[in-house]
Design a protein around this motif. Structure first.
Motif, mmCIF file in Angstrom:
data_model
loop_
_atom_site.group_PDB
_atom_site.id
_atom_site.type_symbol
_atom_site.label_atom_id
_atom_site.label_comp_id
_atom_site.label_asym_id
_atom_site.label_seq_id
_atom_site.Cartn_x
_atom_site.Cartn_y
_atom_site.Cartn_z
ATOM 1 N N SER A 76 0.835 -1.197 0.004
ATOM 2 C CA SER A 76 0.093 -0.022 -0.002
ATOM 3 C C SER A 76 1.385 1.238 0.017
ATOM 4 C CB SER A 76 -0.991 0.448 1.553
ATOM 5 O OG SER A 76 -0.700 0.007 2.286
ATOM 6 N N TRP A 128 -6.184 12.639 17.226
ATOM 7 C CA TRP A 128 -6.176 11.277 16.733
ATOM 8 C C TRP A 128 -5.362 10.401 17.496
ATOM 9 C CZ3 TRP A 128 -4.434 16.357 15.463
ATOM 10 C CH2 TRP A 128 -2.902 16.341 15.083
ATOM 11 N N PHE A 132 -1.766 1.679 17.713
ATOM 12 C CA PHE A 132 -3.794 0.981 17.552
ATOM 13 C C PHE A 132 -2.588 -0.350 17.887
ATOM 14 C CE2 PHE A 132 -3.887 4.016 14.483
ATOM 15 C CZ PHE A 132 -5.012 4.213 14.856
ATOM 16 N N ALA A 140 -11.284 -6.792 8.423
ATOM 17 C CA ALA A 140 -11.457 -5.288 8.801
ATOM 18 C C ALA A 140 -10.223 -4.742 9.127
ATOM 19 C CB ALA A 140 -12.195 -4.899 9.546
ATOM 20 N N ASP A 141 -9.397 -5.069 9.865
ATOM 21 C CA ASP A 141 -8.357 -4.478 10.332
ATOM 22 C C ASP A 141 -7.179 -3.962 9.058
ATOM 23 O OD1 ASP A 141 -9.389 -5.130 12.873
ATOM 24 O OD2 ASP A 141 -8.225 -6.656 13.443
ATOM 25 N N GLU A 142 -6.804 -5.315 8.542
ATOM 26 C CA GLU A 142 -6.133 -4.917 6.803
ATOM 27 C C GLU A 142 -6.384 -3.810 6.431
ATOM 28 O OE1 GLU A 142 -5.152 -8.391 5.385
ATOM 29 O OE2 GLU A 142 -4.472 -9.277 7.156
ATOM 30 N N THR A 143 -7.347 -3.787 6.576
ATOM 31 C CA THR A 143 -8.143 -2.555 5.443
ATOM 32 C C THR A 143 -8.227 -1.149 6.309
ATOM 33 O OG1 THR A 143 -10.259 -4.193 4.120
ATOM 34 C CG2 THR A 143 -10.724 -1.747 4.459
ATOM 35 N N ARG A 144 -8.473 -1.114 6.934
ATOM 36 C CA ARG A 144 -8.430 -0.074 7.920
ATOM 37 C C ARG A 144 -6.486 -0.341 8.189
ATOM 38 N NH1 ARG A 144 -9.333 4.592 9.835
ATOM 39 N NH2 ARG A 144 -8.331 4.988 11.442
ATOM 40 N N ILE A 145 -6.209 -0.654 7.905
ATOM 41 C CA ILE A 145 -4.212 -0.404 8.461
ATOM 42 C C ILE A 145 -4.184 -0.124 6.630
ATOM 43 C CG2 ILE A 145 -1.836 -1.963 8.515
ATOM 44 C CD1 ILE A 145 -2.985 -3.752 10.991
ATOM 45 N N GLU A 147 -5.196 1.821 4.862
ATOM 46 C CA GLU A 147 -6.070 2.869 4.376
ATOM 47 C C GLU A 147 -5.344 4.051 5.658
ATOM 48 O OE1 GLU A 147 -10.050 2.692 6.662
ATOM 49 O OE2 GLU A 147 -10.978 1.634 4.803
ATOM 50 N N LEU A 148 -5.096 3.646 6.633
ATOM 51 C CA LEU A 148 -4.342 4.695 7.786
ATOM 52 C C LEU A 148 -2.469 5.040 7.006
ATOM 53 C CD1 LEU A 148 -4.976 2.638 10.912
ATOM 54 C CD2 LEU A 148 -5.420 4.716 10.280
ATOM 55 N N LYS A 151 -2.712 7.175 3.848
ATOM 56 C CA LYS A 151 -2.790 8.412 5.104
ATOM 57 C C LYS A 151 -2.053 8.593 5.446
ATOM 58 C CE LYS A 151 -6.013 11.417 7.511
ATOM 59 N NZ LYS A 151 -7.074 11.175 8.673
#
Length: 154
Positions: A76, A128, A132, A140-145, A147-148, A151
């Motif tokens: 990513s 913020w 984590f 879901a955690d992988e998707t959030r990571i 994104e993070l 960003k």
């Protein structure tokens, strides 16, 4: 008290730190020495192998999570360079660590941590999260990571 009974300057600098924290500081000093000895071209290759070696040293549940996070970060945010940071897998941009994985085993805590340093672009208002807690990685955690991390480098 005799002069020989006084702690040395280097011993004083470690007062208040536990054994794991002292070991992390020593690892960071070694990392800085190694970085200064090698050229920028070899830094990415050496950093990658050092990160993979640190991940391989981790006990089973942490190792699996670290491997997953390593793959997520590389996919990513390919502009991040893997490097060890205080003996932990870290990922840097322009030489500054953006994010890192801290094994629960490293400081004998009950969970591992995915952390972001101040260079990460996670700013959101006046407050913020920058780290984590992780006990396992779900889809879901992988998707959030993902994104993070995206960003953080944007």
């Amino acid at each position: 008290m005799k002069d020989t009974d006084k702690p040395t300057a280097s011993a004083k600098s470690y007062e208040g730190f536990d054994e794991e924290e002292r070991a992390a500081m020593k690892e960071r000093a070694q990392e800085l020495k190694a970085e200064s000895r090698r050229g920028s071209r070899s830094a990415k290759v050496d950093g990658e192998s050092e990160v993979l070696a640190k991940i391989a040293e981790m006990p089973e549940p942490d190792r699996v999570m670290a491997e997953q996070i390593h793959a997520i970060v590389k996919a990513s945010a390919p502009e991040l360079t893997p490097k060890t940071w205080y003996g932990m897998p870290g990922y840097a941009k322009d030489g500054k660590v953006v994010c890192f994985f801290q094994s629960s085993h490293k400081f004998k805590t009950r969970y591992s941590t995915l952390g972001f340093n101040d260079v990460a672009g996670l700013d959101d208002g006046t407050m913020w999260p920058t780290s984590f807690a992780l006990t396992e990685l779900t889809a879901a955690d992988e998707t959030r990571i993902i994104e993070l991390v995206k960003k953080a480098v944007s």
